[in-house]
Design a protein around this motif. Structure first.
Motif, short mmCIF file in Angstrom:
data_model
loop_
_atom_site.label_atom_id
_atom_site.label_comp_id
_atom_site.label_asym_id
_atom_site.label_seq_id
_atom_site.Cartn_x
_atom_site.Cartn_y
_atom_site.Cartn_z
N GLU A 91 -3.57 -4.47 -15.85
CA GLU A 91 -4.44 -3.87 -14.83
C GLU A 91 -5.38 -2.85 -15.44
OE1 GLU A 91 -1.62 -4.07 -10.82
OE2 GLU A 91 -1.33 -2.45 -12.27
N GLY A 147 0.78 -1.22 0.00
CA GLY A 147 0.00 0.00 0.00
C GLY A 147 0.82 1.28 0.00
N PRO A 206 -16.52 -2.92 -4.04
CA PRO A 206 -15.07 -2.78 -3.87
C PRO A 206 -14.30 -3.02 -5.16
CG PRO A 206 -15.99 -4.01 -2.04
CD PRO A 206 -17.08 -3.86 -3.05
N VAL A 207 -14.77 -3.94 -6.00
CA VAL A 207 -14.11 -4.21 -7.28
C VAL A 207 -14.25 -3.00 -8.20
CG1 VAL A 207 -14.13 -5.66 -9.34
CG2 VAL A 207 -14.43 -6.70 -7.08
N LYS A 210 -9.99 3.42 -9.34
CA LYS A 210 -8.74 3.94 -8.79
C LYS A 210 -7.57 3.65 -9.73
CE LYS A 210 -8.20 3.83 -4.41
NZ LYS A 210 -7.98 3.44 -2.97
N ILE A 211 -7.57 2.47 -10.33
CA ILE A 211 -6.51 2.12 -11.30
C ILE A 211 -6.53 3.08 -12.48
CG2 ILE A 211 -5.82 0.39 -13.01
CD1 ILE A 211 -6.62 -1.76 -10.96
N LYS A 246 -11.96 -0.26 -7.02
CA LYS A 246 -10.57 -0.58 -7.35
C LYS A 246 -10.30 -0.28 -8.82
CE LYS A 246 -7.17 -4.32 -7.44
NZ LYS A 246 -6.91 -5.76 -7.14
N ALA A 247 -11.23 -0.64 -9.69
CA ALA A 247 -11.07 -0.38 -11.12
C ALA A 247 -10.99 1.12 -11.40
CB ALA A 247 -12.23 -1.00 -11.89
N ALA A 299 -9.45 -3.05 -15.59
CA ALA A 299 -10.26 -1.98 -15.04
C ALA A 299 -11.26 -1.46 -16.08
CB ALA A 299 -9.36 -0.84 -14.55
#
Length: 273
Positions: free
Chosen positions: A228, A203, A257-258, A264-265, A261-262, A232
């Motif tokens: 990645e 992190g 959450p998935v 954020k990527i 995360k996508a 995403a």
């Protein structure tokens, strides 16, 4: 830039007494250049190095750097912190950070981003208080000095619990993710890549570099990979087409959450590219 970009990945040190290296460091792909008045400068050159840096800052107002000063436990601290007055000093790295009062002393000169370098047992004991101090941008881990202070042997994994703590503390304080310590063997590119990947997995958001050869490896590792980014994009595309229905990708359920995360990527990819 007046502030250090929160997407910064690589922080490259250059000795303050080697002014001829400043431009070379700034010409690399390093996201941030740290002019170092502390470990990189011999005791007998501390004052002349500071004077040289002051002159360079005055002559190059267009160049923005951050400065690692000497710690508050040294005789050079009171003069080093005066560098905060220069508008092209974007931030101050405070080594051996152990007290919020030291941060306040710097801020009395100018409100400027502070990067406390956590590298002593006392600093770690007070890290939650330090992280919440005004204008703290991110914590930095002085892993080599900390290991020495703790009389610890071994390598990366022996410090795992302390790295986890820095990430947790940063999140709780609402500041940027921490910056990991240096890899001393700059010629071993695979070791640099391995330790950078380990930091990313934990992190951390960036890593300190002691040689230009480390910069591209650190940048590449902390940047989202093509795989990645593609994943995403697929997640966001499927969600957009689902009209609120439950969906999956490659046999895995896509929940909130998935999706986050996508997003954020993709946001990170846009910032670093």
């Amino acid at each position: 830039m007046s502030k250090v970009n929160k997407s910064a990945r690589s922080y490259l040190f250059v000795p303050a007494n080697r002014t001829e290296r400043y431009e070379k460091a700034l010409s690399t792909q390093a996201d941030v250049v740290i002019i170092d008045l502390e470990d990189a400068v011999p005791v007998e050159l501390k004052d002349s190095a500071r004077q040289a840096l002051c002159q360079w800052l005055s002559e190059h107002p267009e160049q923005h750097v951050i400065v690692r000063i000497n710690s508050s436990q040294t005789e050079w601290f009171s003069q080093d912190i005066q560098l905060a007055q220069y508008s092209n000093v974007s931030a101050i790295v405070l080594p051996k950070a152990e007290a919020v009062e030291d941060i306040q002393t710097i801020l009395a000169i100018r409100n400027i981003d502070i990067f406390p370098l956590i590298e002593t047992p006392v600093g770690f004991a007070k890290v939650r208080e330090i992280a919440k101090a005004p204008h703290v941008s991110a914590l930095m881990f002085g892993s080599i000095d900390f290991q020495l202070e703790m009389n610890m042997q071994g390598g990366y994994f022996e410090l795992l619990s302390f790295r986890n703590e820095l990430v947790l503390v940063s999140r709780l304080a609402g500041i940027n993710a921490p910056v990991d310590g240096v890899t001393v063997d700059f010629k071993d590119q695979e070791l640099v890549r391995l330790e950078t990947q380990q930091a990313k997995n934990l992190g951390f958001a960036g890593k300190l570099c002691i040689h230009p050869a480390q910069v591209n490896v650190v940048n590449d590792t902390f940047s989202p990979t093509e795989a990645e980014i593609e994943w995403a994009k697929q997640v966001i595309n499927i969600v957009d087409q689902s009209q609120g229905q439950a969906v999956s990708l490659n046999g895995k359920m896509i929940d909130l959450p998935v999706i986050l995360k996508a997003k954020k990527i993709l946001e990170h990819a846009a910032l670093v590219n």
